[in-house]
Write a protein that holds these residues in place. Structure first.
Motif, PDB file in Angstrom:
ATOM      1  N   HIS A  35     -33.027  -7.720   4.533  1.00 51.13           N
ATOM      2  CA  HIS A  35     -32.352  -6.549   3.953  1.00 51.13           C
ATOM      3  C   HIS A  35     -32.690  -5.241   4.676  1.00 51.13           C
ATOM      4  O   HIS A  35     -32.609  -4.171   4.074  1.00 51.13           O
ATOM      5  CB  HIS A  35     -32.739  -6.402   2.472  1.00 51.13           C
ATOM      6  CG  HIS A  35     -32.417  -7.590   1.627  1.00 51.13           C
ATOM      7  ND1 HIS A  35     -31.129  -7.955   1.318  1.00 51.13           N
ATOM      8  CD2 HIS A  35     -33.234  -8.500   1.011  1.00 51.13           C
ATOM      9  CE1 HIS A  35     -31.143  -9.028   0.545  1.00 51.13           C
ATOM     10  NE2 HIS A  35     -32.405  -9.385   0.356  1.00 51.13           N
TER      11      HIS A  35
ATOM     12  N   GLU B 145     -30.728  -1.315  -6.591  1.00 54.29           N
ATOM     13  CA  GLU B 145     -30.365  -2.699  -6.302  1.00 54.29           C
ATOM     14  C   GLU B 145     -31.605  -3.582  -6.344  1.00 54.29           C
ATOM     15  O   GLU B 145     -32.652  -3.230  -5.791  1.00 54.29           O
ATOM     16  CB  GLU B 145     -29.716  -2.792  -4.919  1.00 54.29           C
ATOM     17  CG  GLU B 145     -29.178  -4.171  -4.586  1.00 54.29           C
ATOM     18  CD  GLU B 145     -28.450  -4.217  -3.257  1.00 54.29           C
ATOM     19  OE1 GLU B 145     -28.018  -5.316  -2.860  1.00 54.29           O
ATOM     20  OE2 GLU B 145     -28.323  -3.149  -2.608  1.00 54.29           O
TER      21      GLU B 145
ATOM     22  N   GLN C  64     -28.548  10.135  -1.079  1.00 62.41           N
ATOM     23  CA  GLN C  64     -27.888  10.350   0.202  1.00 62.41           C
ATOM     24  C   GLN C  64     -27.688  11.830   0.506  1.00 62.41           C
ATOM     25  O   GLN C  64     -27.322  12.612  -0.369  1.00 62.41           O
ATOM     26  CB  GLN C  64     -26.528   9.647   0.216  1.00 62.41           C
ATOM     27  CG  GLN C  64     -26.609   8.139   0.266  1.00 62.41           C
ATOM     28  CD  GLN C  64     -25.242   7.512   0.344  1.00 62.41           C
ATOM     29  OE1 GLN C  64     -24.562   7.384  -0.667  1.00 62.41           O
ATOM     30  NE2 GLN C  64     -24.833   7.128   1.554  1.00 62.41           N
TER      31      GLN C  64
ATOM     32  N   LEU D 186     -33.372  -6.794  -5.026  1.00 62.87           N
ATOM     33  CA  LEU D 186     -33.325  -7.647  -3.840  1.00 62.87           C
ATOM     34  C   LEU D 186     -34.148  -8.891  -4.135  1.00 62.87           C
ATOM     35  O   LEU D 186     -35.388  -8.854  -4.131  1.00 62.87           O
ATOM     36  CB  LEU D 186     -33.880  -6.904  -2.622  1.00 62.87           C
ATOM     37  CG  LEU D 186     -33.220  -5.556  -2.305  1.00 62.87           C
ATOM     38  CD1 LEU D 186     -33.905  -4.892  -1.119  1.00 62.87           C
ATOM     39  CD2 LEU D 186     -31.729  -5.727  -2.046  1.00 62.87           C
TER      40      LEU D 186
ATOM     41  N   ASP E 171     -31.211  -3.339   6.635  1.00 64.12           N
ATOM     42  CA  ASP E 171     -30.161  -2.317   6.639  1.00 64.12           C
ATOM     43  C   ASP E 171     -30.155  -1.484   5.369  1.00 64.12           C
ATOM     44  O   ASP E 171     -29.646  -0.364   5.359  1.00 64.12           O
ATOM     45  CB  ASP E 171     -28.792  -2.975   6.818  1.00 64.12           C
ATOM     46  CG  ASP E 171     -28.469  -3.943   5.692  1.00 64.12           C
ATOM     47  OD1 ASP E 171     -29.310  -4.831   5.407  1.00 64.12           O
ATOM     48  OD2 ASP E 171     -27.380  -3.827   5.091  1.00 64.12           O
ATOM     49  N   LYS E 172     -30.753  -1.982   4.303  1.00 66.36           N
ATOM     50  CA  LYS E 172     -30.735  -1.271   3.024  1.00 66.36           C
ATOM     51  C   LYS E 172     -31.826  -0.207   2.926  1.00 66.36           C
ATOM     52  O   LYS E 172     -31.764   0.673   2.051  1.00 66.36           O
ATOM     53  CB  LYS E 172     -30.872  -2.255   1.861  1.00 66.36           C
ATOM     54  CG  LYS E 172     -29.724  -3.259   1.772  1.00 66.36           C
ATOM     55  CD  LYS E 172     -29.890  -4.187   0.589  1.00 66.36           C
ATOM     56  CE  LYS E 172     -28.821  -5.272   0.567  1.00 66.36           C
ATOM     57  NZ  LYS E 172     -27.455  -4.710   0.437  1.00 66.36           N
ATOM     58  N   PHE E 173     -32.863  -0.287   3.769  1.00 69.47           N
ATOM     59  CA  PHE E 173     -33.931   0.710   3.674  1.00 69.47           C
ATOM     60  C   PHE E 173     -34.481   1.133   5.043  1.00 69.47           C
ATOM     61  O   PHE E 173     -35.571   1.713   5.132  1.00 69.47           O
ATOM     62  CB  PHE E 173     -35.073   0.223   2.771  1.00 69.47           C
ATOM     63  CG  PHE E 173     -35.723  -1.072   3.206  1.00 69.47           C
ATOM     64  CD1 PHE E 173     -36.841  -1.062   4.015  1.00 69.47           C
ATOM     65  CD2 PHE E 173     -35.222  -2.298   2.781  1.00 69.47           C
ATOM     66  CE1 PHE E 173     -37.453  -2.234   4.406  1.00 69.47           C
ATOM     67  CE2 PHE E 173     -35.821  -3.489   3.162  1.00 69.47           C
ATOM     68  CZ  PHE E 173     -36.940  -3.459   3.973  1.00 69.47           C
TER      69      PHE E 173
ATOM     70  N   ARG F  46     -31.290   4.868  -3.233  1.00 69.76           N
ATOM     71  CA  ARG F  46     -31.129   5.873  -2.181  1.00 69.76           C
ATOM     72  C   ARG F  46     -30.517   7.148  -2.744  1.00 69.76           C
ATOM     73  O   ARG F  46     -29.574   7.106  -3.540  1.00 69.76           O
ATOM     74  CB  ARG F  46     -30.233   5.315  -1.074  1.00 69.76           C
ATOM     75  CG  ARG F  46     -29.986   6.262   0.102  1.00 69.76           C
ATOM     76  CD  ARG F  46     -28.971   5.646   1.074  1.00 69.76           C
ATOM     77  NE  ARG F  46     -29.489   4.431   1.692  1.00 69.76           N
ATOM     78  CZ  ARG F  46     -30.080   4.382   2.882  1.00 69.76           C
ATOM     79  NH1 ARG F  46     -30.212   5.506   3.594  1.00 69.76           N
ATOM     80  NH2 ARG F  46     -30.494   3.237   3.378  1.00 69.76           N
TER      81      ARG F  46
ATOM     82  N   ILE G 174     -35.189   7.307   0.400  1.00 64.82           N
ATOM     83  CA  ILE G 174     -35.047   5.929  -0.078  1.00 64.82           C
ATOM     84  C   ILE G 174     -36.287   5.546  -0.881  1.00 64.82           C
ATOM     85  O   ILE G 174     -37.423   5.770  -0.436  1.00 64.82           O
ATOM     86  CB  ILE G 174     -34.877   4.953   1.095  1.00 64.82           C
ATOM     87  CG1 ILE G 174     -33.725   5.393   2.010  1.00 64.82           C
ATOM     88  CG2 ILE G 174     -34.633   3.528   0.595  1.00 64.82           C
ATOM     89  CD1 ILE G 174     -33.725   4.714   3.362  1.00 64.82           C
TER      90      ILE G 174
ATOM     91  N   VAL H 172     -34.557  -1.268  -4.445  1.00 62.46           N
ATOM     92  CA  VAL H 172     -34.233  -0.215  -3.484  1.00 62.46           C
ATOM     93  C   VAL H 172     -33.194   0.708  -4.097  1.00 62.46           C
ATOM     94  O   VAL H 172     -32.288   0.267  -4.815  1.00 62.46           O
ATOM     95  CB  VAL H 172     -33.729  -0.808  -2.142  1.00 62.46           C
ATOM     96  CG1 VAL H 172     -32.406  -1.537  -2.302  1.00 62.46           C
ATOM     97  CG2 VAL H 172     -33.621   0.273  -1.074  1.00 62.46           C
TER      98      VAL H 172
END
Length: 490
Positions: free
Chosen positions: A206, A93, A109, A95, A208-210, A107, A184, A105
């Motif tokens: 942001h 993504e 999972q 940002l 919450d994204k990393f 990830r 991440i 960013v």
């Protein structure tokens, strides 16, 4: 239909195609050439993993994308990275932070349920400091290979780390590793100036994204001396930056009639006093442990003085010896003040009404700028000279733990990889994005994983920045082993 969104997407696609089209092969400079020793490159001791060779091509391309800050313009580099990840089936993504400035960013999972407190963040920045091309022997954005070195702005700071992080992240994906935590990847903007496109804004917008419990970033180094690794410095803390303006004011007039209140004269006297000032030594806990580990690695004479620094009878003299032996050690031991910019005058025949200097101050964690300002005012002791603290100071962040599982993994792996050369806790004199992460409860550690000499390191932010390709390959392999040891279920 969102027409603006469509136009924006098409524009991004065009930029991505342009970025991805950069040639992968590095440009080769002609033989010889001033300032480029052809015989001093390190010789690889083992075959580099295939992913390291791919990473060399990514680093080459990233160097060719000029992200000098200001203005940064990191978006093209960001899109190039997104394109690489997309080819691996990894969704990344962008940002957006400012026009032309976007972070990346992505990830991997462990499971459908995120556990931020356990996640590992691989972070590096895309921007670089500017260059004075006239002082380089090669094109700073040409990614020139010569004598086993890859030359270019950002080769070490920080595009080398960026390419290594990318390689490790992709290697985990390709191997379908059984992860015990999320991993991440984060490529940041504006690290060099810390402005409105920096990690501070990323966290604000942001987080919450990393969000993560652990991170590895630049900040520490694998130090090479006499042809072998002497030790690895794992950054767990960093100094805090402030800027101070020194302002001398007087009466403007004709230079044919010198005056006693000439601001240039008063400023020069103040700067000389400040430049000769040495703050008292203050041992932080990390610096104390660093020197305890360093003493047996140095020659007998230096080791003797290191061990004497904290003694009552010889401590003061020992501190002077060690401070004089290394600018790095001097700055690790005390607050430092460096005059960096002088501004005065409009013409040769005019005495100016004002003259200014800028001071860059680096404080040890826990020290306060008010104490430094008070000391400097007493030192200058001139009613015509004022010292003013400038905005946008650094942040005093707590150190990362030296007892965490991740710190233990780092120290174990690097010690194994470098024939028992120890890992030492390190307090950097420079600033990194890790300070912001530590303020958000991330156990962040700094380690540029490439074995580098002082000759290599002093070129960062300087002319003819370069990285030995053998060291880059070794660093990719080292980083891969550290990350796998921490994130792959055994």
């Amino acid at each position: 239909m969102n027409w603006n969104g469509m136009v924006r997407a098409l524009a991004r696609g065009a930029v991505l195609a342009m970025a991805a089209s950069f040639p992968v092969g590095a440009q080769v400079a002609p033989a010889g050439g001033p300032g480029i020793p052809a015989s001093s490159a390190p010789v690889p001791t083992a075959t580099a993993p295939a992913i390291a060779k791919e990473a060399e091509s990514w680093l080459t391309d990233l160097i060719k994308i000029n992200t000098s800050n200001p203005p940064g313009n990191e978006q093209i580099a960001a899109m190039y990275i997104v394109g690489i990840l997309a080819k691996e089936g990894i969704k990344a993504e962008l940002l957006d932070l400012a026009p032309g400035r976007s972070a990346v960013v992505a990830r991997l999972q462990r499971s459908a349920v995120a556990e931020p407190s356990r996640a590992l963040l691989l972070v590096a920045h895309m921007d670089t400091v500017p260059v004075d091309k006239s002082r380089w022997t090669v094109d700073p954005f040409g990614a020139v290979i010569k004598g086993g070195y890859l030359y270019g702005r950002g080769a070490i700071d920080d595009k080398g780390m960026l390419a290594a992080n990318l390689a490790v992240f992709i290697e985990l994906k390709r191997s379908m590793a059984h992860l015990n935590r999320d991993v991440i990847f984060l490529a940041t903007d504006d690290e060099e100036t810390g402005g409105d496109a920096s990690i501070r804004m990323l966290i604000a917008k942001h987080w919450d994204k990393f969000a993560a419990g652990f991170a590895i970033n630049e900040g520490g180094n694998v130090f090479v001396k006499n042809g072998k690794v002497q030790y690895t410095g794992v950054q767990a803390s960093e100094k805090v930056a402030y800027n101070i303006a020194v302002i001398a004011r007087g009466t403007s007039g004709h230079a044919s009639q010198p005056t006693k209140d000439n601001p240039v004269v008063h400023l020069a006297a103040a700067v000389e006093k400040i430049g000769n000032y040495s703050a008292p030594v203050h041992f932080t806990s990390i610096v104390r442990r660093y020197f305890e580990g360093l003493a047996p690695l140095e020659d007998d004479e230096i080791g003797k003085w290191i061990r004497s620094m904290d003694t009552a009878d010889r401590g003061e003299h020992a501190q002077r010896v060690i401070s004089d032996a290394s600018p790095l050690w001097n700055s690790m031991l005390r607050d430092t003040i460096a005059p960096t910019v002088l501004t005065a005058g409009v013409a040769n025949n005019v005495i100016p009404a004002e003259a200014r200097a800028k001071l860059n101050v680096r404080l040890l964690p826990g020290d306060t700028i008010d104490v430094v300002l008070s000391e400097l005012n007493k030192l200058v002791n001139d009613p015509l000279v004022k010292l003013e603290l400038q905005p946008n100071a650094g942040l005093a962040a707590p150190p990362s733990s030296l007892e965490s599982d991740f710190y233990g993994v780092i120290t174990k792996v690097v010690t194994q990889e470098f024939a028992g050369a120890p890992a030492l806790p390190f307090q950097s004199t420079w600033l990194t994005d890790s300070a912001q992460l530590r303020l958000h409860n991330v156990q962040a550690y700094g380690l540029v994983p490439f074995p580098l000499t002082q000759e290599d390191l002093k070129r960062m932010h300087g002319d003819d920045e370069r990285i030995p390709l053998a060291s880059f390959d070794k660093g990719v392999d080292l980083l891969s082993k550290i990350v796998k040891e921490f994130v792959v279920a055994h």
